[in-house]
Design an enzyme around this catalytic site. Structure first.
Site, PDB file in Angstrom:
ATOM      1  N   SER A 152      66.963  -4.328  53.263  1.00 36.36           N
ATOM      2  CA  SER A 152      65.410  -4.389  53.251  1.00 36.36           C
ATOM      3  C   SER A 152      64.953  -5.617  52.763  1.00 36.36           C
ATOM      4  CB  SER A 152      64.998  -3.174  52.148  1.00 36.36           C
ATOM      5  OG  SER A 152      65.207  -3.541  50.906  1.00 36.36           O
ATOM      6  N   LYS A 190      62.852  -5.561  45.185  1.00 35.94           N
ATOM      7  CA  LYS A 190      61.751  -5.916  46.179  1.00 35.94           C
ATOM      8  C   LYS A 190      60.809  -7.011  45.700  1.00 35.94           C
ATOM      9  CE  LYS A 190      62.430  -2.229  48.570  1.00 35.94           C
ATOM     10  NZ  LYS A 190      64.079  -2.149  48.348  1.00 35.94           N
TER      11      LYS A 190
END
Length: 231
Positions: A152, A190
């Site tokens: 991701s 993230k």
């Protein structure tokens, strides 16, 4: 003839590749051109590709090759244009990257795996230690290492299997790549954004959606300060 935005994007990509050795991410392109979404960048990239200025290499993240430049950029002596090809299924070594042996090594605890994808259970106990260049960490803050699992954050240059070096801290600035603990039991890597009383955890891969969570559901566990990749 290229539009102003197409020229601006091509110029930005070329300068970043000359500086770092890798293309910028789509998020960085969006911010540089002051666009609201990455869809505008996709359209510009497609137009440049159709006109023969760039080439996208399939099945690889951030894999762009500049084929040629318009005269307005090519005649700039600062452009330093050399076509960059990513080959052998391996990304180019970023400019400024160092071999581990180039700096005295420091042993850091490898705290298991961190998800760069769907959050997984919280970071496990120390599995072993890894050696990182001492120049990577600096200061007296505590650091630790994590093995990345998932894709991701691939447009931020973080691949599955990479080892990330994290400075332990409980705060972050907008845009920092952090280790976030979600609801006390899920850990993920993230990009951090604060939106009023909410926290956005942004992926760097269009296949993953940004997670918007209440501020009290997210605890910052550390900030990314380095990355180690084996070739």
């Amino acid at each position: 003839m290229l539009t102003k935005k197409q020229i601006e994007l091509l110029d930005f990509i070329q300068k970043r590749m000359a500086r770092d050795g890798v293309p910028p991410s789509f998020d960085e392109m969006k911010d540089a051109l002051d666009l609201r979404s990455k869809s505008g960048i996709h359209r510009l990239i497609t137009a440049l590709e159709e006109r023969g200025f760039i080439r996208r290499l399939p099945h690889r993240a951030r894999a762009l090759e500049i084929v040629r430049l318009p005269e307005s950029i090519a005649r700039d002596p600062k452009a330093g244009f050399t076509p960059t090809v990513i080959s052998n299924n391996r990304p180019p070594r970023p400019r400024g990257a160092m071999a581990v042996t180039d700096s005295p090594a420091v042993e850091l605890p490898l705290m298991g795996r961190i998800a760069a994808g769907v959050p997984i259970e919280a970071i496990s106990e120390v599995s072993h230690h890894v050696a990182v260049p001492g120049s990577m960490i600096g200061g007296r803050e505590r650091h630790y290492a994590l093995e990345v699992k998932g894709d991701s954050m691939i447009e931020a240059g973080i691949n599955d299997g990479d080892v990330v070096v994290i400075r332990e801290q409980d705060n972050a600035e907008n845009g920092d790549i952090i280790v976030a603990l979600v609801d006390g039991h899920e850990a993920t890597l993230k990009r951090y954004r604060r939106r009023g009383g909410m926290i956005a955890l942004e992926a760097a891969n269009p296949a993953y959606e940004t997670r918007i969570l209440p501020e009290d559901a997210v605890r910052v566990q550390g900030r990314l300060v380095g990355l180690i990749r084996s070739y």
